[in-house]
Write a protein that holds these residues in place. Structure first.
Motif, short mmCIF file in Angstrom:
data_model
loop_
_atom_site.label_atom_id
_atom_site.label_comp_id
_atom_site.label_asym_id
_atom_site.label_seq_id
_atom_site.Cartn_x
_atom_site.Cartn_y
_atom_site.Cartn_z
N MET A 45 -4.20 -20.92 7.18
CA MET A 45 -5.57 -20.55 7.55
C MET A 45 -6.23 -19.68 6.49
O MET A 45 -7.41 -19.36 6.60
CB MET A 45 -5.55 -19.80 8.89
N ARG A 46 -5.47 -19.27 5.49
CA ARG A 46 -5.95 -18.42 4.39
C ARG A 46 -6.52 -17.09 4.89
O ARG A 46 -7.61 -16.68 4.48
CB ARG A 46 -6.97 -19.16 3.54
N ILE A 47 -5.77 -16.45 5.78
CA ILE A 47 -6.23 -15.16 6.30
C ILE A 47 -5.35 -14.00 5.84
O ILE A 47 -5.52 -12.88 6.29
CB ILE A 47 -6.33 -15.17 7.85
N ILE A 48 -4.43 -14.27 4.94
CA ILE A 48 -3.58 -13.20 4.42
C ILE A 48 -4.26 -12.62 3.18
O ILE A 48 -4.45 -13.30 2.19
CB ILE A 48 -2.17 -13.71 4.06
N ASP A 49 -4.64 -11.35 3.28
CA ASP A 49 -5.28 -10.67 2.16
C ASP A 49 -4.95 -9.19 2.24
O ASP A 49 -4.07 -8.78 2.99
CB ASP A 49 -6.79 -10.92 2.16
N GLU A 50 -5.67 -8.37 1.49
CA GLU A 50 -5.38 -6.94 1.46
C GLU A 50 -5.69 -6.24 2.79
O GLU A 50 -5.23 -5.13 3.01
CB GLU A 50 -6.12 -6.26 0.32
N GLU A 51 -6.45 -6.88 3.68
CA GLU A 51 -6.72 -6.26 4.98
C GLU A 51 -5.63 -6.57 5.98
O GLU A 51 -5.29 -5.74 6.82
CB GLU A 51 -8.08 -6.71 5.52
N SER A 52 -5.07 -7.77 5.94
CA SER A 52 -4.02 -8.11 6.91
C SER A 52 -2.67 -7.52 6.52
O SER A 52 -1.82 -7.29 7.38
CB SER A 52 -3.91 -9.63 7.06
N ALA A 53 -2.45 -7.28 5.24
CA ALA A 53 -1.21 -6.65 4.76
C ALA A 53 -1.59 -5.66 3.67
O ALA A 53 -1.48 -5.96 2.48
CB ALA A 53 -0.25 -7.71 4.23
N PRO A 54 -2.04 -4.47 4.04
CA PRO A 54 -2.55 -3.52 3.05
C PRO A 54 -1.45 -2.88 2.19
O PRO A 54 -1.11 -1.72 2.35
CB PRO A 54 -3.28 -2.49 3.89
N VAL A 55 -0.91 -3.66 1.26
CA VAL A 55 0.16 -3.19 0.39
C VAL A 55 -0.33 -2.06 -0.51
O VAL A 55 0.42 -1.15 -0.83
CB VAL A 55 0.68 -4.37 -0.48
#
Length: 160
Positions: A45-55
């Motif tokens: 779904m291309r929803i993994i980014d810096e907001e979903s996993a704030p590394v």
């Protein structure tokens, strides 16, 4: 890729924490497969980014910010309980608008969620750098008006 790996590790750790099934291989495989399926679906779904996993925030939220926020939540719980249980119930409901000085949307989301987590205040709307807050009384809204929470989250963003 680092966000995918981080989200995968967080999903597995969360499953282990909440399920408590460490010894049964079948249940462990079910949990691992559900985490992998969720990870695959999120990537698709291309929803993994810096907001979903704030590394980029590292461990600072867990070592500095979260203990402070939990302390503030407990203090607010006590204040709201005193207000509600008092015979004259000194409610002074009001709406205030504060300016957030965070550099990113993630910082503004953390600020709005932290305000909502604190009893007696609810972040109603975020428009640009303005956050509209409903408060039970001026005492609960006082911390939001002074910007202590706002400054803490700015420090969290900058890495201080």
């Amino acid at each position: 890729m680092k966000y995918t790996v981080t989200l995968g590790l967080l999903l597995i750790a969360n499953w282990l924490l909440w399920s408590g099934h460490f010894g049964d291989p079948f249940l462990f495989m079910l949990g691992a497969s559900s985490c992998l399926f969720t990870l695959w679906l999120s990537r698709r779904m291309r929803i993994i980014d810096e907001e979903s996993a704030p590394v980029q925030l590292g461990v600072r939220p867990f070592t500095r910010f979260m203990p402070w926020l939990v302390r503030e939540i407990v203090i607010s719980n006590i204040a709201v309980a005193k207000t509600i249980l008092s015979p004259n119930m000194r409610l002074r409901r009001n709406m205030i608008s504060i300016r957030s000085t965070q550099q990113s949307q993630l910082g503004r989301v953390i600020l709005a969620n932290s305000i909502t987590l604190t009893p007696g205040t609810v972040a109603i709307d975020v428009v640009g750098d303005q956050i509209k807050i409903h408060a039970l009384s001026l005492e609960e809204a006082d911390d939001d008006m002074t910007g202590r929470l706002n400054r803490r989250i700015c420090r969290l963003e900058r890495g201080l």
